[in-house]
Design an enzyme around this catalytic site. Structure first.
Site, PDB file in Angstrom:
ATOM      1  N   LYS A 153      20.582-133.928 -22.374  1.00 54.34           N
ATOM      2  CA  LYS A 153      21.646-134.428 -23.255  1.00 54.34           C
ATOM      3  C   LYS A 153      22.606-135.166 -22.348  1.00 54.34           C
ATOM      4  CE  LYS A 153      25.364-132.058 -25.586  1.00 54.34           C
ATOM      5  NZ  LYS A 153      26.316-133.144 -25.666  1.00 54.34           N
ATOM      6  N   TYR A 172      22.138-130.260 -19.917  1.00 49.59           N
ATOM      7  CA  TYR A 172      23.339-130.951 -20.418  1.00 49.59           C
ATOM      8  C   TYR A 172      23.989-131.663 -19.237  1.00 49.59           C
ATOM      9  CZ  TYR A 172      27.626-131.107 -23.369  1.00 49.59           C
ATOM     10  OH  TYR A 172      28.704-131.469 -24.128  1.00 49.59           O
TER      11      TYR A 172
HETATM   12  C1  HMN Z   1      28.721-130.258 -27.505  1.00 52.28           C
HETATM   13  O1  HMN Z   1      28.357-129.495 -26.620  1.00 52.28           O
HETATM   14  O2  HMN Z   1      29.068-129.836 -28.605  1.00 52.28           O
HETATM   15  C2  HMN Z   1      28.709-131.724 -27.164  1.00 52.28           C
HETATM   16  O3  HMN Z   1      29.629-131.942 -26.166  1.00 52.28           O
HETATM   17  C3  HMN Z   1      28.766-132.732 -28.263  1.00 52.28           C
HETATM   18  C4  HMN Z   1      28.982-134.199 -27.892  1.00 52.28           C
HETATM   19  O4  HMN Z   1      28.268-134.666 -26.800  1.00 52.28           O
HETATM   20  C5  HMN Z   1      30.449-134.540 -27.797  1.00 52.28           C
HETATM   21  N1  HMN Z   1      30.927-134.506 -26.462  1.00 52.28           N
HETATM   22  C6  HMN Z   1      32.037-133.827 -26.101  1.00 52.28           C
HETATM   23  O5  HMN Z   1      32.674-133.175 -26.864  1.00 52.28           O
HETATM   24  C7  HMN Z   1      32.424-133.940 -24.693  1.00 52.28           C
HETATM   25  C8  HMN Z   1      30.667-135.929 -28.383  1.00 52.28           C
HETATM   26  O6  HMN Z   1      30.121-135.915 -29.657  1.00 52.28           O
HETATM   27  C9  HMN Z   1      32.148-136.295 -28.451  1.00 52.28           C
HETATM   28  O7  HMN Z   1      32.873-135.292 -29.128  1.00 52.28           O
HETATM   29  C10 HMN Z   1      32.353-137.609 -29.188  1.00 52.28           C
HETATM   30  O8  HMN Z   1      31.545-138.602 -28.597  1.00 52.28           O
HETATM   31  C11 HMN Z   1      33.823-138.055 -29.194  1.00 52.28           C
HETATM   32  O9  HMN Z   1      34.221-138.424 -27.887  1.00 52.28           O
END
Ligand code: HMN
Length: 291
Positions: free
Chosen positions: A163, A135
């Site tokens: 990711k 990640y």
């Molecule tokens: C997770 O571990 O659940 C991930 O972080 C999911 C994803 O990469 C999200 N990133 C963060 O929350 C930092 C994104 O989907 C994010 O929520 C979205 O792009 C809105 O900024």
């Protein structure tokens, strides 16, 4: 296309109003999201409020969700923890529960050296039979992983991908070009079309919990080279994401899910509950964009 590519929902974790895990809600939530055509799920990540749960709770969620999905989508278990041994413990549980892969944030809070972070990932990759997705989240890492660090990790036979939760799509392209067999997931939903255009194999996103279908359609449009359609879909998604970023992505996503018939409760404290004016914004954008 990479075998593990595609559109993965970064699954939220359902809680009861009093904050207890609501494992019974995982099965209806799985049906709701599978019906959107998602290719997979990233379970127990930041979106799943992993760092607000005990290790036992995280294991219970991993198991219950795999039981609900019954092999109908690919499953990545997020097992990240600051302590290497805790991450390994969760990785064993993910393997037992039938997950396809594991993933982990870099150990956070303490300013670990690059060597310590690399050793953490290597120990995790060595500990279970499952492949590992690193990640990359520079904004939340005391010492962001360099492209060279990421390529060092990808040279490990069990570390299969990254990711990429970063606006640096230049780095995404460099990684994919240097490691073409790796699976690279776009991590910021608001720039999914851009990440795909720069070589991502798919995406993992919080907002796919509520608009999986839009992102599956965007993914398909990009794979057949229909950029104008992908741009229109990204613009539609971003109208919703603007509201989520404004009010808080995780509480906002749960509020939207409730309006869409999936009551997954509130986020755990210290996340606050939404105010009346924030709820009004959620109701408006759901009515105009998600129904
Ligand atoms: C997770 O571990 O659940 C991930 O972080 C999911 C994803 O990469 C999200 N990133 C963060 O929350 C930092 C994104 O989907 C994010 O929520 C979205 O792009 C809105 O900024």
């Amino acid at each position: 296309a990479h075998a593990l590519g595609g559109v993965y929902s970064a699954l939220i974790t359902p809680f009861h109003a009093d904050g207890r895990l609501n494992l019974d809600q995982l099965a209806p939530l799985a049906e709701f999201e599978l019906a959107q055509g998602l290719h997979g799920f990233y379970v127990g990540g930041s979106t799943g409020e992993a760092f607000l749960q005990t290790a036992d709770e995280r294991v219970a969620v991993l198991k219950a969700f795999a039981r609900a999905v019954q092999g109908r989508a690919r499953l990545i278990a997020h097992v990240g923890a600051i302590a290497t041994d805790e991450a390994i413990h969760l990785a064993h549980a993910a393997a037992d529960a039938g997950y396809d892969a594991i993933s982990a944030i870099p150990p956070f809070y303490y300013d670990f050296s690059a060597a310590e972070v690399l050793a953490h990932y290597q120990a995790l990759a060595d500990a279970t039979p499952l492949p590992l997705v690193v990640y990359n989240f520079p904004a939340k890492s005391a010492r962001p992983l360099s492209t060279a660090d990421l390529l060092t990790l990808l040279a490990h036979p069990k570390i299969i991908g990254v990711k990429h939760t970063s606006q640096n799509l230049y780095q995404l392209e460099r990684l994919k070009t240097a490691a073409p067999d790796a699976v690279i997931y776009n991590g910021f939903d608001e720039m999914f079309a851009g990440g795909m255009a720069m070589g991502a194999d798919g995406g993992i996103g919080t907002t796919f919990n509520v608009m999986g279908r839009i992102f599956v359609e965007m993914y398909e449009a990009l794979r057949r080279g229909d950029l104008p359609r992908a741009q229109r879909l990204q613009t539609r998604a971003n109208a919703v994401i603007d509201v989520l970023i404004d009010i808080g992505v995780f509480p906002g996503t749960k509020a939207m899910l409730k309006l869409l018939g999936q009551d997954c409760g509130p986020c755990r404290r210290p996340f606050a509950t939404l105010s009346a004016s924030q709820m009004a914004k959620v109701e408006h954008v759901v009515a105009t964009h998600l129904r």
